[in-house]
Design an enzyme around this catalytic site. Structure first.
Site, PDB file in Angstrom:
ATOM      1  N   LEU A   1     165.277  28.222   9.992  1.00 36.84           N
ATOM      2  CA  LEU A   1     165.306  29.523  10.647  1.00 36.84           C
ATOM      3  C   LEU A   1     164.511  29.415  11.937  1.00 36.84           C
ATOM      4  O   LEU A   1     163.506  28.698  12.003  1.00 36.84           O
ATOM      5  CB  LEU A   1     164.705  30.613   9.747  1.00 36.84           C
ATOM      6  CG  LEU A   1     165.567  31.106   8.580  1.00 36.84           C
ATOM      7  CD1 LEU A   1     164.785  32.120   7.750  1.00 36.84           C
ATOM      8  CD2 LEU A   1     166.863  31.706   9.074  1.00 36.84           C
ATOM      9  N   ASP A   2     164.942  30.154  12.948  1.00 36.68           N
ATOM     10  CA  ASP A   2     164.262  30.098  14.238  1.00 36.68           C
ATOM     11  C   ASP A   2     162.817  30.553  14.105  1.00 36.68           C
ATOM     12  O   ASP A   2     162.434  31.249  13.150  1.00 36.68           O
ATOM     13  CB  ASP A   2     164.982  30.976  15.271  1.00 36.68           C
ATOM     14  CG  ASP A   2     166.427  30.539  15.468  1.00 36.68           C
ATOM     15  OD1 ASP A   2     166.720  29.359  15.201  1.00 36.68           O
ATOM     16  OD2 ASP A   2     167.246  31.388  15.863  1.00 36.68           O
ATOM     17  N   PHE A   3     162.018  30.185  15.093  1.00 41.71           N
ATOM     18  CA  PHE A   3     160.600  30.530  15.098  1.00 41.71           C
ATOM     19  C   PHE A   3     160.392  32.039  15.020  1.00 41.71           C
ATOM     20  O   PHE A   3     159.502  32.529  14.323  1.00 41.71           O
ATOM     21  CB  PHE A   3     159.948  29.956  16.369  1.00 41.71           C
ATOM     22  CG  PHE A   3     158.484  30.239  16.478  1.00 41.71           C
ATOM     23  CD1 PHE A   3     157.564  29.590  15.664  1.00 41.71           C
ATOM     24  CD2 PHE A   3     158.006  31.159  17.401  1.00 41.71           C
ATOM     25  CE1 PHE A   3     156.209  29.853  15.767  1.00 41.71           C
ATOM     26  CE2 PHE A   3     156.658  31.427  17.510  1.00 41.71           C
ATOM     27  CZ  PHE A   3     155.759  30.766  16.693  1.00 41.71           C
TER      28      PHE A   3
END
Length: 424
Positions: free
Chosen positions: A103-105
């Site tokens: 998952l993105d930051f």
């Protein structure tokens, strides 16, 4: 059964499969005492002795965890910039887990983590088509017609996306909340789709992955997958191969009923002592007898109301309003009863003979009146001046400090020797 060496190393939780290949190429792996530096070698983890840096491999029990990843956390085990990682949140599992996908930051939501390499590869393979559901907020007021490109496919730098399931949830001023389900995994795909269609994404969270939801988990909390969830994933995507032996019931957050039921099915039983400790004082039965040698310190009478049966021997009362002597008609008085009252009243007339070895330390009290029956053994009253107990019961009993009955000692059967400062 023989498997590739890097697969065995990854399954043991030492490293990921790619890192295991690097260990092999570096000459840090031995099989039956021989150093292996070639990829593709197969071995049997049950028969062969496999060592990494001189330590023999021991297969870990498979662990499958659902983590609610917070925002501003990277989906890796280590970060060169020193940012928090998802590994920091699952250290309590006792196993080396790595994320299934990323998952993105700045994206929060459900993230599966495991030490089973086959499980991760089965869910991440493009042919699997694992559904991933997201809830996002975009800038602008979108209608249902504006979602047509999302449902048909959007051309990005790396090709046209697969058709997605999209619907409008609600509007908040000039912003729109959407729910989008993808069946492919590209880097920052949702955000890139929003930029390509002119609807920039402001906030993004993944709510479901392969049928596992983040419901009941706050950001940063994790739980082990249930048997039902693992069975559903295996039926849909073919992994995991085996469910028996997997770690079940672990959680960092509040325990829910489904996980507790899964733990019970796995054969774990809570000990009676643990249940009693968990219940605490409020979990005790009100009808159960009080513990021995209990003392009442409330401001009530030493004797309980009539009709409560025999009193517990050696009961002590420190109440501030009880008399040293019992009322007329009340059952037998307690032998060796001591009264430290400073202004207690004498016992009522028509009482039987005084209790043996009864002591009165009251400064103005009178000896017990005649006619009182035999007393309950070693009942002590430290009252300082209250009203006598109500008549009608067989023996005196402290309402809040009753003890288990014991037989009087032989020394208590001697001839009465009434003592007291007020005897005359």
């Amino acid at each position: 059964m023989e498997e590739r060496l890097q697969k065995i190393i990854a399954r043991a939780g030492v490293a990921s499969r790619r890192s295991a290949e690097e260990l092999i190429l570096a000459g840090r792996v031995r099989v039956n005492g021989r150093v292996v530096t070639e990829l593709g070698l197969k071995a049997d983890r049950q028969k062969d002795r496999i060592e990494v840096d001189g330590k023999r491999l021991v297969s870990e029990a498979p662990v499958y965890v659902a983590l609610h990843k917070p925002r501003n956390v990277v989906s890796t085990l280590r970060d060169p910039e020193g940012r928090p990682t998802v590994a920091d949140y699952v250290r309590g599992t006792g196993a080396r887990l790595y994320p299934v996908g990323r998952l993105d930051f700045a994206t929060s939501g459900i993230l599966l983590m495991t030490n089973d390499g086959d499980f991760a590869n089965g869910l991440l393979h493009p042919r699997g088509g694992v559904p991933k559901t997201y809830v996002l907020k975009v800038q602008g007021v979108m209608s249902d017609d504006d979602l047509t490109p999302w449902r048909e496919g959007i051309r990005l730098e790396d090709g046209v996306t697969l058709p997605a399931e999209a619907r409008v949830l609600r509007h908040e001023g000039d912003k729109t909340w959407l729910e989008v389900t993808l069946r492919e995994g590209r880097n920052q795909q949702i955000r890139r789709m929003g930029e390509a269609t002119g609807w920039p994404v402001m906030r993004l969270a993944r709510t479901t992955f392969a049928g596992v939801t983040s419901e009941g988990l706050r950001p940063g909390e994790w739980r082990a997958l249930t048997v039902d969830e693992l069975l559903h994933i295996r039926e849909a995507f073919g992994v995991p191969k085996r469910i028996r032996g997997a770690v079940m019931g672990a959680s960092s957050g509040p325990v829910d009923h489904r996980r507790a039921a899964g733990l019970a099915r796995s054969g774990a039983k809570a000990s009676p002592r643990g249940a009693a400790e968990a219940a605490g004082p409020s979990g005790r039965s009100r009808g159960a007898p009080a513990q021995p040698r209990a003392r009442a310190r409330a401001g009530a009478d030493a004797a309980s109301a009539p009709g409560f049966g025999p009193a517990a021997p050696r009961a002590r009362s420190r109440a501030a309003g009880a008399d040293a002597a019992s009322a007329p008609g009340f059952g037998p008085a307690a032998p060796r009863a001591r009264s430290r009252a400073t202004g207690g009243s004498p016992a009522a007339p028509s009482a039987g003979p005084a209790a043996p070895r009864a002591r009165s330390r009251a400064t103005g009290g009178s000896p017990a009146a005649p006619g009182a029956g035999p007393a309950a053994p070693r009942a002590r009253s430290r009252a300082t001046g209250g009203s006598p107990a109500a008549p009608g019961a067989d023996r005196a009993r402290s309402g809040r400090s009753a003890r288990s009955e014991t037989t009087p000692r032989a020394a208590e059967t001697r001839a009465p020797r009434a003592r007291g400062r007020g005897r005359r």
